[in-house]
Write an enzyme that holds these catalytic residues in place. Sequence first.
Site, short mmCIF file in Angstrom:
data_model
loop_
_atom_site.label_atom_id
_atom_site.label_comp_id
_atom_site.label_asym_id
_atom_site.label_seq_id
_atom_site.Cartn_x
_atom_site.Cartn_y
_atom_site.Cartn_z
CE LYS A 1 -3.75 1.95 2.87
NZ LYS A 1 -4.49 1.76 4.15
CB SER B 1 -7.67 3.42 3.13
OG SER B 1 -6.86 2.84 4.13
CB SER C 1 -7.87 0.48 5.88
OG SER C 1 -8.54 1.70 6.10
#
Length: 584
Positions: free
Chosen positions: A136, A220, A244
Site C-alpha cells: 500500500k 483504504s 482498511s
Amino acid sequence: MKPHRKSWESLAAGKRAATLAKVPDHWRLSDSELSDAKKQRDLTGSFIRKFLTEDEIFITDQNATQIASAIQVGWLTALQVTEAFCKRAAIAHQINNCLHEIFFDQAVERAKQLDDYFSQHNKTCGPLHGVPVSLKDQFHVKGIDTTMGYVGWIGSNLGVKTPEQSHKVESQITTELLDLGAVLYCKTSLPQTLLFGETKNNIIGETLNPLNQNLSCGGSSGGEGALQALGGSILGVGTDIGGSVRIPAAFNGIFSIKPTPERISYREVANTNPGQNTYRSTVGFLSTSLDGLELIFRSVLSTEPWKRDPAVIPMPFRDQVVDDLLSRAKPNGAAKASALPLKLGVLWSDGQVGPHPPVKRGLGMVVDAMKEAGHKACYFRVLPSFTLCFWLLRTSADQAKRVHVAFLKADGAHDIHAQLDRSGEPLIPDLRNSFQLKPPIGLLEYQNFTLQGLDYEAQYSDYWNSTSAEDGQIVDAVIMPVAPHAAVIPGKFYHTDYTEAMNLLNYSVVVIPVTRADKDVDLVDESYQPLNATDKKNWDAYDPEAYHGGPVGVQIVGHKYEEEKVWAIAKVVTAALQTFGRQC
C-alpha cells in the site's frame, strides 16, 4: 518575481503519465483493448488471462505458499516469478487503475540477485525468497515516491519529514520483507486522507472493483484488494484503522488479517494525523490464500521486529496456539469427538444498519456449514460438535462509532489540510463535508473520549465473558459482517460501524471470502422495515442487478493479540464451508 508554481492538476497528470511510462512497451495495451476493458463487468479470470502466456497464467495463479515452495525446490526461479507478476500487475493497472508506483526494473534486478544466491548456496535466503509482495502506498521504499494519495507528496517519500532525506527513508517492515527474501515491485492505490471506505484521490482518480465495475474496490487498502483480485499480487501489506484491510478483502473476494496494533511495526510508515496514538492504525496483510496470511505474518514476526521498534510487543508467532485450536477439528472442518467443540458467536446485525440480502445469505452459509458439522454430532453424541451462540451485541455499536470517529478527527483535520496545502489540491467531493477544517478538540474532551473508549472495551469484555454462563464455555470467536452490503456501489457506503467497532476494541480479525451476490437469489425483501434514516438509505441503495457478482466476506473476530487463534479458526471455518458444499 516568484517562480511559477505548477497547478495541482498538472502535477497529478504528470505523475499519472510517469507511472504509466514505467510499463514496458511490450506490455502496453492498445486503445481498443483498453476500450474493451471499460465495457466489461468482470475484469478477472478469463479477461485478464487473455493478455498472458500459459506460463505466466500458471505462475500467477499459484498462491504464496505454492510460489515459495516452488522456488525453494528449484522448480521456479525468482526471475520467472517476478517477471510474470510484474506483467500481470502492469495489465491490472492499465485496465483497473490500481497502482500508484511501479518499480519493476528494481524488482527484476532483485530477483536476479536472489537467483544468484540460490545458485551459489543451493538454498533460499529466507521464507519469502523470491515471493512478490505489493505494498500500500504508505510504506517507504528507498528511491520510490510515497504519495499516500496527496498531490503535494509527489517527488518524495517523506510526507512531513525534511526534504534532504527524500527517497532515503525506508519503513521498518520494508527492510524486514527484504531481509526475508521478498521481491517488492509496486505500490497500490488508496484514498485521499486514508480515512475512506472507497479508493479515490486527485492523482489517479478512482479504482473500481475488478469483479464488478459497477462497485467499489473498498478502502483504504483498496488498490491492494483490486490488484489481488486481478491476480497481479498474492501477498500485500496494508494498514487498518477503521476497516482498511478488511473492507478491501471482503469487497474483492480475498483474505486479510488485522492484527492488534503494536504486533507489527509501524515505524517509518506514512500516516494521517500521525500523533493520534490512543487508537492506533495497525499494519495488516492481504492475500489470495489463508495460508499466505500465515506465511507473511509468521515470517515478519521471525525477524523480531520489537528489537528495532520499541512500540512492538515482544511476541513471536505462537505455534502452540494454532496447534491447540486446530486439534479441536479435523482437516475437513468437522469437530473431533474427543476435543472441546468450538463455540462461535454470530452477529447478524449491529442493530443500527441491517445487512443486505447477499450479506445475510453469506452469514447464513457460514452458520449452516458450522451447524451442520455440529448438529450431526449433536444428534448422535451428548455434546454437539460445534455450539453456535447466536449473539447480538448488547453494547451500543453507535457509541463505538462516535468515540472512534472522535479520535480520527481529533486534530480538526489540520494534518489533512496541511498536506492538501502543499499543492493546493482540494478535498475530493466525497470527503468535503467530513473533513472541513475545525479547531482541534480540547484536552479534557480528548480524555473524556479516552475514558468512554476504555469503558466500551470493559463492557464488551464483560459481555463476552458472560457467554460462558449457559454451558461453562466462553465464545472462541465472533462471526460478523464486514459491511452491511457486498462490494458497495460507489458513493453509497453509509455505515462503517461493523469494522470501526473492532478498531475501538483493538481486536484481532481475519476476513474470509464466502460467496458472491446473486441477483436471482438475493431478492429485495419487500417486508423489511428500516431501523432508522441511515438504514433506509442503505436499504434503498440495494439493487440486485447492480450488486450481482459483488463478493461477500465475513469477519472472524478474537480478543486482543489473538491473531494466531483467529487465523486457525478461519482455517476451520473455510474447511467446513468447502466440506459441506458451500463454495468459499
